[in-house]
Design a protein around this motif. Sequence first.
Motif, PDB file in Angstrom:
ATOM      1  N   SER A  72       0.828  -1.220   0.000  1.00 31.69           N
ATOM      2  CA  SER A  72       0.000   0.000   0.000  1.00 31.69           C
ATOM      3  C   SER A  72       0.855   1.261   0.000  1.00 31.69           C
ATOM      4  O   SER A  72       0.323   2.368  -0.022  1.00 31.69           O
ATOM      5  N   LYS A 108       3.001  -9.048  -4.725  1.00 30.77           N
ATOM      6  CA  LYS A 108       1.964  -9.706  -3.933  1.00 30.77           C
ATOM      7  C   LYS A 108       1.030 -10.508  -4.830  1.00 30.77           C
ATOM      8  O   LYS A 108       0.680 -11.662  -4.527  1.00 30.77           O
ATOM      9  N   GLU A 112       0.410 -14.556  -4.843  1.00 28.17           N
ATOM     10  CA  GLU A 112      -0.929 -15.143  -4.707  1.00 28.17           C
ATOM     11  C   GLU A 112      -1.247 -16.093  -5.856  1.00 28.17           C
ATOM     12  O   GLU A 112      -1.995 -17.064  -5.674  1.00 28.17           O
ATOM     13  N   GLU A 119      -4.903 -16.427   0.305  1.00 27.15           N
ATOM     14  CA  GLU A 119      -4.803 -14.996   0.045  1.00 27.15           C
ATOM     15  C   GLU A 119      -3.790 -14.334   0.971  1.00 27.15           C
ATOM     16  O   GLU A 119      -3.566 -14.781   2.096  1.00 27.15           O
ATOM     17  N   ALA A 121      -2.814 -10.862   2.868  1.00 25.90           N
ATOM     18  CA  ALA A 121      -3.390  -9.585   3.318  1.00 25.90           C
ATOM     19  C   ALA A 121      -2.407  -8.432   3.151  1.00 25.90           C
ATOM     20  O   ALA A 121      -2.806  -7.301   2.846  1.00 25.90           O
ATOM     21  N   GLN A 122      -1.119  -8.705   3.336  1.00 28.64           N
ATOM     22  CA  GLN A 122      -0.124  -7.637   3.295  1.00 28.64           C
ATOM     23  C   GLN A 122       1.233  -8.237   2.938  1.00 28.64           C
ATOM     24  O   GLN A 122       1.610  -9.296   3.437  1.00 28.64           O
ATOM     25  N   ARG A 154       1.688 -11.275   5.523  1.00 29.24           N
ATOM     26  CA  ARG A 154       0.666 -11.654   6.493  1.00 29.24           C
ATOM     27  C   ARG A 154      -0.477 -12.309   5.739  1.00 29.24           C
ATOM     28  O   ARG A 154      -1.100 -11.695   4.861  1.00 29.24           O
ATOM     29  N   ALA A 156      -4.153 -13.706   4.749  1.00 30.56           N
ATOM     30  CA  ALA A 156      -5.497 -13.195   5.009  1.00 30.56           C
ATOM     31  C   ALA A 156      -6.275 -14.126   5.927  1.00 30.56           C
ATOM     32  O   ALA A 156      -7.148 -13.686   6.674  1.00 30.56           O
ATOM     33  N   SER A 158      -7.447 -16.135   9.002  1.00 25.01           N
ATOM     34  CA  SER A 158      -7.337 -15.782  10.419  1.00 25.01           C
ATOM     35  C   SER A 158      -7.020 -16.972  11.308  1.00 25.01           C
ATOM     36  O   SER A 158      -6.712 -16.799  12.487  1.00 25.01           O
TER      37      SER A 158
END
Length: 419
Positions: A72, A108, A112, A119, A121-122, A154, A156, A158
């Motif tokens: 980002s 990224k 993926e 996925e 996330a970061q 990181r 995605a 959880s």
Amino acid sequence: MSANNPLQWPSFEQLGRDFYEKLRLALSELQAGKTELSEKAKESLDMLQVWLDAPCVASVKLDGTNVGIDDSGLVVGRNKVCEPGQSYQKVDVWTVLQGYGDKAASMKAKFEAVSGGEEIAQLMLYGELLVNSKYDYDKAGLFKVWRCFGAVMRPAGSDGEAPTRLSAQLRGAGFNACPTDARVLIALNESLGLMLAEHGIPTVYDGYTPDGAGSSEDWAQHDGSGNLPWFTSLRSLVVSDWTRRLLVPKNGQHFAEGLVVASEVGRLFKLKNGGEALGMVPAQLEESVKGLRALQGHPALPDGLLPVFEVLLLVATTKPPAEPKNTIKEKPKTNGEDHESMAVFESTLTKYDALEEVFERGPKAKTVRAKEMSEQVARDLVKDYGADAKDAQHRAFKVVSRVIGARYGAWLNSQKTEQ
């Protein structure tokens, strides 16, 4: 106040300390006359053997500061977020890293594509920002530039198994991936190097040979065929002439801080030269070498350990030549200087933005940073020098308060002069 880094590069240990810790229990038991090693001692020796036998890559440990940029465009130091437009270690890091956020986003997406549906996330690209004009950095054009050495992502997902699943998929695709806490570390290897090159991202090994470490032909004398030094095993790296030329130079003058070693089992090590602050490592290696010599040929010990530990001890104890007396600058005399605390504090200074940048943000920022640094110094005194925890806190507070106080006073004086 700067926010904490949300996706830190994991810390890793000196190779000599890690090896000592895996050998220590077995030596202790054998020296005590035991005929059969405990399961814990056997497991430690087995892990040491895995490390020694696994292929690895080695890159020069550039002496700067850890800086990352994510998909980002977020920029971070080792511990804190670098706010937009803010300098870091007195370098305009936003200009240096312009466009790298987009490159991280592209990488990224490529990760993926081979993640088996996991996925991400970061993704944070990490590298060394060369804020010190040391060694031959000026001559090599490295001063105030950034060179990538790896990535952290990181997942995605959880659930607790997401890092393990993602890591397994990426390892299957050729990357040196390893789950660590809730993250996945991507260490340097040929696959990552190719992806970085495809995106125009310079690495710590691109086009750089430390001045004095031999010819380009000497530098290419590793077991691989590309620019990234690759060795068939960590054992092969340690005992190689390639390593000796860099870390045990004939005239004792070091050409680099050391090496960062990325094992294909997903483990990182740092192998520093003997001129660096190594804490207890030289003494630990000397203890290991003495024990191995006394137990040579013992059937409980893996073959070939002694030559490896002898080289590590040689690296750790090869000091740079003393400066001629007429060239040594007179240092201010101090009463009871705590050299261990100062060595740890100097390392801690590279893990945050420059103190003068903190002072500009006001007294509260200065107080918070002093507390953070005191805690870091205390932890490292315990880890690196075996200090008592309570004593380490006292020593850390004392050295941090003294140095920050002096730097703050100098900064205030400079502000008055500018006015």
